[in-house]
Write a protein that holds these residues in place. Sequence first.
Motif, PDB file in Angstrom:
ATOM      1  N   MET A 325       0.850  -1.192   0.000  1.00  0.00           N
ATOM      2  CA  MET A 325       0.000   0.000   0.000  1.00  0.00           C
ATOM      3  C   MET A 325       0.888   1.246   0.000  1.00  0.00           C
ATOM      4  O   MET A 325       2.001   1.244   0.516  1.00  0.00           O
ATOM      5  CB  MET A 325      -0.957  -0.015   1.180  1.00  0.00           C
ATOM      6  CG  MET A 325      -2.161  -0.914   0.908  1.00  0.00           C
ATOM      7  SD  MET A 325      -3.331  -1.023   2.288  1.00  0.00           S
ATOM      8  CE  MET A 325      -2.606  -2.381   3.207  1.00  0.00           C
ATOM      9  N   VAL A 409      -2.441   1.164  -3.919  1.00  0.00           N
ATOM     10  CA  VAL A 409      -1.696  -0.074  -3.681  1.00  0.00           C
ATOM     11  C   VAL A 409      -0.973  -0.507  -4.950  1.00  0.00           C
ATOM     12  O   VAL A 409      -1.492  -0.339  -6.057  1.00  0.00           O
ATOM     13  CB  VAL A 409      -2.657  -1.189  -3.179  1.00  0.00           C
ATOM     14  CG1 VAL A 409      -3.747  -1.485  -4.206  1.00  0.00           C
ATOM     15  CG2 VAL A 409      -1.902  -2.461  -2.799  1.00  0.00           C
ATOM     16  N   ALA A 410       0.232  -1.021  -4.768  1.00  0.00           N
ATOM     17  CA  ALA A 410       0.983  -1.672  -5.851  1.00  0.00           C
ATOM     18  C   ALA A 410       1.071  -0.810  -7.105  1.00  0.00           C
ATOM     19  O   ALA A 410       0.782  -1.271  -8.209  1.00  0.00           O
ATOM     20  CB  ALA A 410       0.346  -3.027  -6.186  1.00  0.00           C
ATOM     21  N   SER A 420      -7.063   2.298  -0.728  1.00  0.00           N
ATOM     22  CA  SER A 420      -7.278   0.943  -1.247  1.00  0.00           C
ATOM     23  C   SER A 420      -7.803   0.022  -0.151  1.00  0.00           C
ATOM     24  O   SER A 420      -8.436  -0.989  -0.433  1.00  0.00           O
ATOM     25  CB  SER A 420      -5.970   0.370  -1.800  1.00  0.00           C
ATOM     26  OG  SER A 420      -5.030   0.170  -0.758  1.00  0.00           O
TER      27      SER A 420
ATOM     28  N   ARG B 159      -2.339  -9.835  -8.471  1.00  0.00           N
ATOM     29  CA  ARG B 159      -1.808  -8.572  -7.965  1.00  0.00           C
ATOM     30  C   ARG B 159      -2.995  -7.618  -7.870  1.00  0.00           C
ATOM     31  O   ARG B 159      -4.025  -7.841  -8.524  1.00  0.00           O
ATOM     32  CB  ARG B 159      -0.708  -8.005  -8.859  1.00  0.00           C
ATOM     33  CG  ARG B 159      -1.058  -7.900 -10.339  1.00  0.00           C
ATOM     34  CD  ARG B 159      -0.111  -6.957 -11.048  1.00  0.00           C
ATOM     35  NE  ARG B 159      -0.290  -5.609 -10.525  1.00  0.00           N
ATOM     36  CZ  ARG B 159       0.503  -4.577 -10.772  1.00  0.00           C
ATOM     37  NH1 ARG B 159       1.542  -4.732 -11.542  1.00  0.00           N
ATOM     38  NH2 ARG B 159       0.252  -3.395 -10.263  1.00  0.00           N
ATOM     39  N   LEU B 208     -10.247  -2.593  -3.258  1.00  0.00           N
ATOM     40  CA  LEU B 208      -9.097  -2.410  -4.145  1.00  0.00           C
ATOM     41  C   LEU B 208      -7.861  -3.193  -3.717  1.00  0.00           C
ATOM     42  O   LEU B 208      -6.883  -3.233  -4.440  1.00  0.00           O
ATOM     43  CB  LEU B 208      -8.762  -0.926  -4.280  1.00  0.00           C
ATOM     44  CG  LEU B 208      -9.856  -0.078  -4.950  1.00  0.00           C
ATOM     45  CD1 LEU B 208      -9.406   1.357  -5.121  1.00  0.00           C
ATOM     46  CD2 LEU B 208     -10.267  -0.659  -6.294  1.00  0.00           C
ATOM     47  N   LEU B 209      -7.907  -3.819  -2.549  1.00  0.00           N
ATOM     48  CA  LEU B 209      -6.809  -4.710  -2.187  1.00  0.00           C
ATOM     49  C   LEU B 209      -6.959  -6.087  -2.830  1.00  0.00           C
ATOM     50  O   LEU B 209      -6.043  -6.894  -2.800  1.00  0.00           O
ATOM     51  CB  LEU B 209      -6.715  -4.880  -0.669  1.00  0.00           C
ATOM     52  CG  LEU B 209      -6.261  -3.663   0.121  1.00  0.00           C
ATOM     53  CD1 LEU B 209      -6.074  -4.043   1.579  1.00  0.00           C
ATOM     54  CD2 LEU B 209      -4.955  -3.101  -0.430  1.00  0.00           C
TER      55      LEU B 209
END
Lengths: 713, 713
Positions: A325, A409-410, A420, B159, B208-209
């Motif tokens: 995150m 995130v990511a 997120s 992901r 969103l994770l």
Amino acid sequence: MHSIDFHAHHSPQGAYATFTCGRFGVGGGPTIEGTQPASMDLIVGYADGGTEDVHALPFFRGAGIADFSDFAMDAATPPRNRRLLLKDPERNYQRSVDTWTAGDFSFAIYTPVTPLPDPDRLGEAALAPALLPAVSARLTLTNSSTVARRLVFAITVGRPCRLADGVPGAKALAWGTDMGIAARDVPGLEAWVAFSELEYLTSNRSHLLGKTCGFALEVPPGETRSLELSFGFCRSGVVTTGLECRYFYTRFYPTLASVLAAGIEQHARLRALAEAQASELEQRIADEHQRFLLAHAERSYWGNTQLLEHAGRPLWVVLEGEYAMINTLDLSVDMAFYEARHNPWTLRNLLDQFAQRHSYVDRLNRPASSARGLELGHVRDPELVKDLILPPEASQLPGGISFTHDMGVAGQFSPAGTSSYEIAGVVGCFSFMTAEQLVNWILIAATYVLVSADEAWLGRKLPLLQDCLASLQNRDHPQPARRNGLVSHDSMRCAGTFEITTYDSLDSSLGQARNSLYLASKTWAAWHALRLLFERAGQAELARSASNSASLLERTLVDWYDPELGYLPALREGCPSAILSAVEGLCFPLFWGQRELLDPAGAQGPFLAQLERHLRAVLAPGRCLFPDGGWKLSSTSDNSWPSKIFICQHVAERVFGLRPDSKSHAAHASWQQLGCADWAMTDQCFAGVGKGSKYYPRGVTSWLWLEARDSAT
Amino acid sequence: MHSIDFHAHHSPQGAYATFTCGRFGVGGGPTIEGTQPASMDLIVGYADGGTEDVHALPFFRGAGIADFSDFAMDAATPPRNRRLLLKDPERNYQRSVDTWTAGDFSFAIYTPVTPLPDPDRLGEAALAPALLPAVSARLTLTNSSTVARRLVFAITVGRPCRLADGVPGAKALAWGTDMGIAARDVPGLEAWVAFSELEYLTSNRSHLLGKTCGFALEVPPGETRSLELSFGFCRSGVVTTGLECRYFYTRFYPTLASVLAAGIEQHARLRALAEAQASELEQRIADEHQRFLLAHAERSYWGNTQLLEHAGRPLWVVLEGEYAMINTLDLSVDMAFYEARHNPWTLRNLLDQFAQRHSYVDRLNRPASSARGLELGHVRDPELVKDLILPPEASQLPGGISFTHDMGVAGQFSPAGTSSYEIAGVVGCFSFMTAEQLVNWILIAATYVLVSADEAWLGRKLPLLQDCLASLQNRDHPQPARRNGLVSHDSMRCAGTFEITTYDSLDSSLGQARNSLYLASKTWAAWHALRLLFERAGQAELARSASNSASLLERTLVDWYDPELGYLPALREGCPSAILSAVEGLCFPLFWGQRELLDPAGAQGPFLAQLERHLRAVLAPGRCLFPDGGWKLSSTSDNSWPSKIFICQHVAERVFGLRPDSKSHAAHASWQQLGCADWAMTDQCFAGVGKGSKYYPRGVTSWLWLEARDSAT
């Protein structure tokens, strides 16, 4: 050391990159934006002349098995040579230098830390040296045999590699467009690509279809030679979505070749700097376990840092370890202690990002008086949640501004005003952290202003700080007469459920925001933060208002004591757990040098006395101590977080004179070296075994240990 | 169909991208530059109202296990819904359309093929429609139940994913910077990100994770609805090294959003085009197994294509399947038949690339008369090689120009004049293919000129073609009087070992260049290619010289017959294997419409008669037929390559009237559907089981079946 068999980040600064290695038998290697250690086969050692047997450190795959005497044959090559484990390897794990020695062989990785200069004050070009996205390493062999030997560094990348040109003074290897390794060019150096290092050593011939690459350097009998390496990272172009950002370092090092060239060119400087930092810490900190924790935490912090460029301006990001995150605010507040001493402008950058894009305004629910909290557990299914929650006593109460849990995130920035992580209508994990993040932003703002004395920034942020005061007071109670200083409402963003804290995965003792002793502690610091900032800005009335809330909270806390338990229960109602985090908030005035707030004879005397009595009561086996002497955040959970323990230890020692014993440091070091060996710094340890928050940046709270005894801003 | 349980490429053109699926129980999904199928969990079906049980095609992970009745619970969500396998799924695997149906549900993927317009003649913008890097798909459900159902498409990307904006008329999902999926926006459409599709369907809430994303579309009882999807690919920036190239499509579709928007906008057109192509092939080819092989091969070909831009100009690449080598020339020559009918300019582009950057000039060894070849096996260890090879009879003989095996690997262009594959001093696999690649370049050049009538290009290449003639004649013998038309020397690049052929992994019957019946066959075609090109360019003397060499080779081949064996042995000396590839070279004059070269009553009559006798003799069980009726390239190896079989079948039927029976097509189809089910088109089948050359483009030689009976240029 309890063990030398553990992974560590070895990272440049702000590149979200690492060369991770250290764990036996599982390889390692470089990654960019990696959320777990690479598992490339890694052969670091030397080859005998003639047989070409390779004597290597125990990193290589399979090296962790019991029989160390004569291990791997490589199926891809004729069995004319072997991999043998170097006997009795030792590891000297220092700040900025990680050194392995075995007999006449040594391998060291250098990751010196340079504070990032403030680009607004010193110009953006001043960042260039600190941002070099490269990691230096060195293999050295004294050849005490009578035949030539070759130093060998080999890595099985798992995709075709190449011999790269354009790196002056070096031979270089690379794969893809963004990663490579350079070696200083000296007589006897070979760079190669092959199916395995064993194949190369017998054929002395590259093959570009190979997925292993490496270097070899001849060491004549009786001589000593060093192979100097630089691991380079260079990811160009847009690397994020939502906000389209690039790595800031690409301004200075636009290509992989330019990174590798600079890495070799600066090798000696980086090594000297790293060695000086290692020595300096040895001088300053006597306890070897504390030194380990400082070094280990700092490495994983920088491995999670990312200085981006958005719309031409620097944008500071710390990623949240395995979760990736972006700028998780409840981590930022703890890492602010470290950043404030190294590069306080990153705090300003972060505060501005949250203010501009990741704030929101909510309204509040007042929960039913019989509403339950995290004792319900973690529930995500809306049907089940519906059955668990009670309708609120009141709704649509005025709330105010707060900040999102994270920014995405990511590599994916979430839409403005959202995170997120947070979702509506869940019990426990993934609920909103509205009150805690408001407190966190305030605390970072105060930390930034008090350390930097940036009055201009304070002036610009006054309206927002005023909104923060109103918002936090509303979360206590919209009617001033009914306030007690605590957060007692839930954001309507929760859609009927309740807010949580950074301790999302803990039990009810720490996971719930409302009536939380932990959050009370930090809220107390936030009231004083606001007071100090308003005083500084000459806003006497606002300062008084904040001060009033602080006093209310101090009184509330004095009344919190439960004589039957003998300490302050974790929640004001309902949860009798004993928790350490009751004292977390004291870390802030301590760090800010606001000693009068910590003076037992001062206005806060009763409040402090209450907390000291609490801390002395809970710091006992069966409560907040593990059998190994490690500290336990909550008496009712085995899930204990080193980053938070370090804060509590700092407060215990510096505020209350309760000096943590060496056994606790030894225990916390053993958790990382044994229980978390697979993942570098890990922050969720269940009775010493890492189960979450792996590869994590927050452990730099340990750097509080280096605060001057008589801390001043 | 022998089975419907196999993977297939579903690819745009020139994007080196694919949405691969089809295999049961292992997922699938999109990749860019992938060398193996993605293994993302893939849920394609519909959910019942109320229970939200999901009825899905058997792609999802674990769906391949025996009990099909009630399969997977998802551990990440409360078990309130289930994954159930759709009963009795059927697959209609056509050219350009792959359709799955199960009861009232269907799922189709559309990959129409559009010849790529010649950018030099029609302008580069003409390429835009054919290069759209998107794949269309459609889910349709007729809801015959009494409760609402939802069409569901979900993919576990592994992901964090995001909801993407900026796609007009669509909802979109994406991950990273380069891949996403759009769905045409219609009433009842939902786009979401969650931990699993099961969680989403019960919560109807994005998180969103989550690492799973998807779409749901409500289908009221009694109604029929379709969910129209477009899988988009957009990798921007420099994607290769050695030569720095970008994807050509980024000129027209610079962002992922622009790709997804065009994919949705053109969905109906692409679907109609694909359906027309599917019908057209059904009309033209009666045999279902042949149709399967055509469709399967064409998909894997386009999945390996990559139109790049280098220094502002298009650069055509076909990757070599799982090996990812760039423009492997011995594949290019076989795929030239397909490209010549679709977009002959890509041949010109390829020929120019080899001429400019991947050619070299060598000198030759004349091996000792007792030198052995591939019967030594494959040996890479230099010490062992040293013991195996004999010093040459003569060295430093004049050689000439040739071309590298490939241009690099996995996005890494190798240095000018080198390949990634070839290395010196090895026996067998990975040795040089100097003579074969010279022959291949000549054959592609002739194919290009004869199909395109590009006399200007021929004019520019005359000096190079003259060099080719000299080089090939030197490889026969530097002294004209001692020539026999065959390649009889080895490049000194081999460092004392011998050259090999495209059949690198086969045994001595096909793997060695010198005295190879296979290479003789193609060398014959190359002599005539040179003759035809020189005649066309008015170079009578050069044409005569090439013609002389052709005649020499024809005489040599007539003498090759071994009456004891009853056929032509695979090597002129030493290997008695029976091989089919003796006739490969005839494919070229056939394709070029040079019927006089194939006239039994013409000058080549004895040569042709010898080959016909050979072919009839070896096409027999125990020689070049497998028990299942499949063709076997060599009597002494179980390793048989469909792409090469198709060429031999085409020659057998069209030159000699030996029509392959339907049983052979059924066998070759079963190899792909059963023996190679994990990897889409596979070219190294060991008795029908794929063991190498997976995910491979070369199978498009099957498209020779569509050549007009009376082929003319």
